[in-house]
Design an enzyme around this catalytic site. Structure first.
Site, PDB file in Angstrom:
ATOM      1  N   ASP A 158       0.858  -1.195   0.000  1.00 24.34           N
ATOM      2  CA  ASP A 158       0.000   0.000   0.000  1.00 24.34           C
ATOM      3  C   ASP A 158       0.891   1.241   0.000  1.00 24.34           C
ATOM      4  OD1 ASP A 158      -2.815   1.214   0.597  1.00 24.34           O
ATOM      5  OD2 ASP A 158      -1.449   2.200   2.000  1.00 24.34           O
ATOM      6  N   HIS A 163      -6.894   9.776  -2.270  1.00 18.50           N
ATOM      7  CA  HIS A 163      -6.454   9.568  -0.887  1.00 18.50           C
ATOM      8  C   HIS A 163      -7.457  10.133   0.135  1.00 18.50           C
ATOM      9  CE1 HIS A 163      -2.368   8.954   1.316  1.00 18.50           C
ATOM     10  NE2 HIS A 163      -3.356   8.738   2.150  1.00 18.50           N
ATOM     11  N   TYR A 186       3.662   9.686   0.865  1.00 14.16           N
ATOM     12  CA  TYR A 186       4.549   9.035   1.836  1.00 14.16           C
ATOM     13  C   TYR A 186       6.027   9.340   1.534  1.00 14.16           C
ATOM     14  CZ  TYR A 186       0.272   6.380   2.928  1.00 14.16           C
ATOM     15  OH  TYR A 186      -1.016   6.010   3.243  1.00 14.16           O
ATOM     16  N   LYS A 211      -1.765   6.344  -4.428  1.00 13.30           N
ATOM     17  CA  LYS A 211      -2.874   7.265  -4.124  1.00 13.30           C
ATOM     18  C   LYS A 211      -2.592   8.677  -4.633  1.00 13.30           C
ATOM     19  CE  LYS A 211      -3.401   4.733   0.219  1.00 13.30           C
ATOM     20  NZ  LYS A 211      -2.059   4.543   0.789  1.00 13.30           N
TER      21      LYS A 211
HETATM   22  N1  NAP Z   1      -5.662   5.950   3.275  1.00 16.19           N
HETATM   23  C1  NAP Z   1      -5.238   6.666   4.289  1.00 16.19           C
HETATM   24  O1  NAP Z   1      -5.631   7.827   4.479  1.00 16.19           O
HETATM   25  C2  NAP Z   1      -4.280   6.064   5.263  1.00 16.19           C
HETATM   26  C3  NAP Z   1      -4.123   6.658   6.538  1.00 16.19           C
HETATM   27  C4  NAP Z   1      -3.238   6.065   7.433  1.00 16.19           C
HETATM   28  C5  NAP Z   1      -2.524   4.924   7.078  1.00 16.19           C
HETATM   29  N2  NAP Z   1      -2.680   4.379   5.816  1.00 16.19           N
HETATM   30  C6  NAP Z   1      -1.933   3.149   5.407  1.00 16.19           C
HETATM   31  O2  NAP Z   1      -2.129   2.160   6.416  1.00 16.19           O
HETATM   32  C7  NAP Z   1      -0.854   1.665   6.845  1.00 16.19           C
HETATM   33  C8  NAP Z   1      -0.943   1.167   8.266  1.00 16.19           C
HETATM   34  O3  NAP Z   1      -1.291   2.184   9.190  1.00 16.19           O
HETATM   35  P1  NAP Z   1      -0.255   2.725  10.271  1.00 16.19           P
HETATM   36  O4  NAP Z   1       1.105   2.550   9.754  1.00 16.19           O
HETATM   37  O5  NAP Z   1      -0.666   4.085  10.669  1.00 16.19           O
HETATM   38  O6  NAP Z   1      -0.565   1.835  11.566  1.00 16.19           O
HETATM   39  P2  NAP Z   1      -0.556   0.291  11.983  1.00 16.19           P
HETATM   40  O7  NAP Z   1      -0.287  -0.576  10.834  1.00 16.19           O
HETATM   41  O8  NAP Z   1      -1.805   0.088  12.758  1.00 16.19           O
HETATM   42  O9  NAP Z   1       0.657   0.238  13.032  1.00 16.19           O
HETATM   43  C9  NAP Z   1       1.983   0.208  12.618  1.00 16.19           C
HETATM   44  C10 NAP Z   1       2.869   0.104  13.861  1.00 16.19           C
HETATM   45  O10 NAP Z   1       2.629  -1.144  14.506  1.00 16.19           O
HETATM   46  C11 NAP Z   1       3.861  -1.805  14.793  1.00 16.19           C
HETATM   47  N3  NAP Z   1       3.664  -3.244  14.593  1.00 16.19           N
HETATM   48  C12 NAP Z   1       3.277  -3.837  13.436  1.00 16.19           C
HETATM   49  N4  NAP Z   1       3.162  -5.162  13.623  1.00 16.19           N
HETATM   50  C13 NAP Z   1       3.509  -5.419  14.910  1.00 16.19           C
HETATM   51  C14 NAP Z   1       3.610  -6.598  15.678  1.00 16.19           C
HETATM   52  N5  NAP Z   1       3.299  -7.798  15.161  1.00 16.19           N
HETATM   53  N6  NAP Z   1       4.023  -6.495  16.959  1.00 16.19           N
HETATM   54  C15 NAP Z   1       4.316  -5.291  17.490  1.00 16.19           C
HETATM   55  N7  NAP Z   1       4.239  -4.130  16.810  1.00 16.19           N
HETATM   56  C16 NAP Z   1       3.834  -4.185  15.523  1.00 16.19           C
HETATM   57  C17 NAP Z   1       4.849  -1.248  13.794  1.00 16.19           C
HETATM   58  O11 NAP Z   1       6.134  -1.300  14.360  1.00 16.19           O
HETATM   59  P3  NAP Z   1       7.422  -1.962  13.616  1.00 16.19           P
HETATM   60  O12 NAP Z   1       7.641  -1.143  12.383  1.00 16.19           O
HETATM   61  O13 NAP Z   1       8.485  -1.803  14.631  1.00 16.19           O
HETATM   62  O14 NAP Z   1       7.103  -3.395  13.297  1.00 16.19           O
HETATM   63  C18 NAP Z   1       4.355   0.188  13.618  1.00 16.19           C
HETATM   64  O15 NAP Z   1       4.874   1.041  14.607  1.00 16.19           O
HETATM   65  C19 NAP Z   1       0.074   2.860   6.601  1.00 16.19           C
HETATM   66  O16 NAP Z   1       1.436   2.480   6.614  1.00 16.19           O
HETATM   67  C20 NAP Z   1      -0.427   3.337   5.260  1.00 16.19           C
HETATM   68  O17 NAP Z   1       0.070   2.500   4.223  1.00 16.19           O
HETATM   69  C21 NAP Z   1      -3.565   4.926   4.929  1.00 16.19           C
END
Ligand code: NAP
Length: 328
Positions: free
Chosen positions: A49, A115, A54, A82
């Site tokens: 994604d 987005h 980004y 996006k």
């Molecule tokens: N469309 C939109 O508007 C929008 C908005 C926000 C996000 N997004 C997309 O969604 C993706 C995910 O959201 P996000 O990055 O905000 O949050 P998330 O995926 O909920 O959380 C990511 C965090 O969780 C940790 N983590 C992941 N797996 C783990 C595990 N098994 N054990 C412990 N910690 C773990 C990661 O640390 P480590 O790196 O240390 O593993 C990182 O700090 C984004 O990267 C982006 O691609 C889209």
């Protein structure tokens, strides 16, 4: 281990039901994320994604080229990008997509999303208090001008599917009424404490796949995206108990729950991507555990979108069409 499930989209295309998020929350470098993309592909991820905002599509593009050169066919990958908010203008949509394609070193995207439904420039890393003087509410006619260009991307073969992100039911009703090519996916915030059951059921009933962002509750999100009311999914006693029972990290339980519920989570990770994939392919959660996690919903939206507010004295809830209406 079970194979990673796929979602079949209304076009018949198959999208892997877990992807790797690539937003580094302003703290993880592009090089580290590109390395995670390489590592994730090596352990079995096929869905990534991405987004121009980004700021790492060039680095990810180099990784993707190596992944394909290493023997994983392009057709086996699912790559999303996006359109950023300052590129909704009719003249900007196709060049923005072409730029992402060039950066990602691809001929086509599997999915290109708008987005956010708001056209708005705000500087990268800006505070949630930042407001653009040009901020506008959702104006459907304008969104459809952007959407017509998104449809053209499909006609041109530059994007196999197009979709929306950060939408609501009232906005999707209008888009579905007027679109020539309907969205294949709606990317939305989804985690145990924010399950959005109504929108989730709405999109699924219309053949639109829900892709869930922040599936773990985004523990690494930037300071600007935190408020004192936010709750922490991975500390929820129900999730912690289920995690202990399965010998997993609570984060993995969030990802397993997401896939089993029927959404496609896109967890970001540079350290734990293997555990998340193994969790999805491992022993499923029981029906009772799924029911218990359904009961943890707290309607806690983390990504509130404050920078899109268009007039003074508004609250962020106005962006999400409270009472089923789009405020002017
Ligand atoms: N469309 C939109 O508007 C929008 C908005 C926000 C996000 N997004 C997309 O969604 C993706 C995910 O959201 P996000 O990055 O905000 O949050 P998330 O995926 O909920 O959380 C990511 C965090 O969780 C940790 N983590 C992941 N797996 C783990 C595990 N098994 N054990 C412990 N910690 C773990 C990661 O640390 P480590 O790196 O240390 O593993 C990182 O700090 C984004 O990267 C982006 O691609 C889209």
């Amino acid at each position: 281990m079970n194979p990673v499930p796929y979602r079949t989209l209304y076009t018949g295309a198959r999208m892997p039901a877990i992807g790797l998020g690539t937003f580094g929350s302003d703290s993880v470098s592009a090089a580290e994320i590109a390395e995670a993309v390489r590592g994730a592909a090596a352990v079995g991820y096929r869905h990534f994604d991405c987004a121009s905002v980004y700021g790492n599509e060039k680095e990810i593009g180099r990784a993707l080229r190596e992944i394909v050169a290493g023997g994983i066919p392009r057709e086996d990958l699912w790559i999303t990008s996006k359109l950023w908010n300052d590129k909704h203008g009719e003249a900007d949509v196709i060049p923005s997509c072409r730029q992402s394609l060039a950066d990602l070193q691809l001929d086509y995207l599997d999915l290109y999303l708008v987005h956010w439904p708001f056209p708005n420039f705000h500087p990268p890393h800006c505070d949630v208090g930042s407001r653009s003087p040009d901020a506008r509410p959702y104006i459907h006619e304008n969104f459809m001008r952007t959407w017509r260009k998104m449809e053209e991307l499909v006609d041109l073969g530059l994007a196999r599917h197009i979709g929306t992100s950060n939408m609501t039911i009232p906005k999707l009703e209008l888009v579905l009424r007027d679109a020539r090519i309907k969205p294949a996916v709606n990317e939305m915030e989804l985690h145990p404490h924010f399950q959005q059951p109504e929108l989730f059921e709405y999109v699924r009933a219309r053949g639109i796949e829900p892709v869930g962002y922040c599936p773990i509750g985004s523990p690494g999100r930037p300071e600007r995206d935190r408020t004192p009311e936010d709750t922490v999914d991975t500390e929820d006693p129900v999730i912690v108990r289920i995690a202990e029972k399965h010998g997993l990290h609570p984060a993995v339980v969030c990802v397993k729950w997401a896939v089993q519920r029927g959404q496609t989570p896109i967890p970001f990770s540079i350290h734990h991507y293997r555990a998340n994939l193994e969790g999805v392919s491992g022993e499923p959660l029981t029906e009772e555990e799924m029911r218990e996690i359904a009961g943890t919903d707290r309607n806690c939206r983390l990504i509130k979108g404050q920078v899109f507010l268009w007039k003074p004295d508004q609250s962020w809830e106005d962006l999400w069409d409270p009472n089923g209406e789009i405020p002017a």
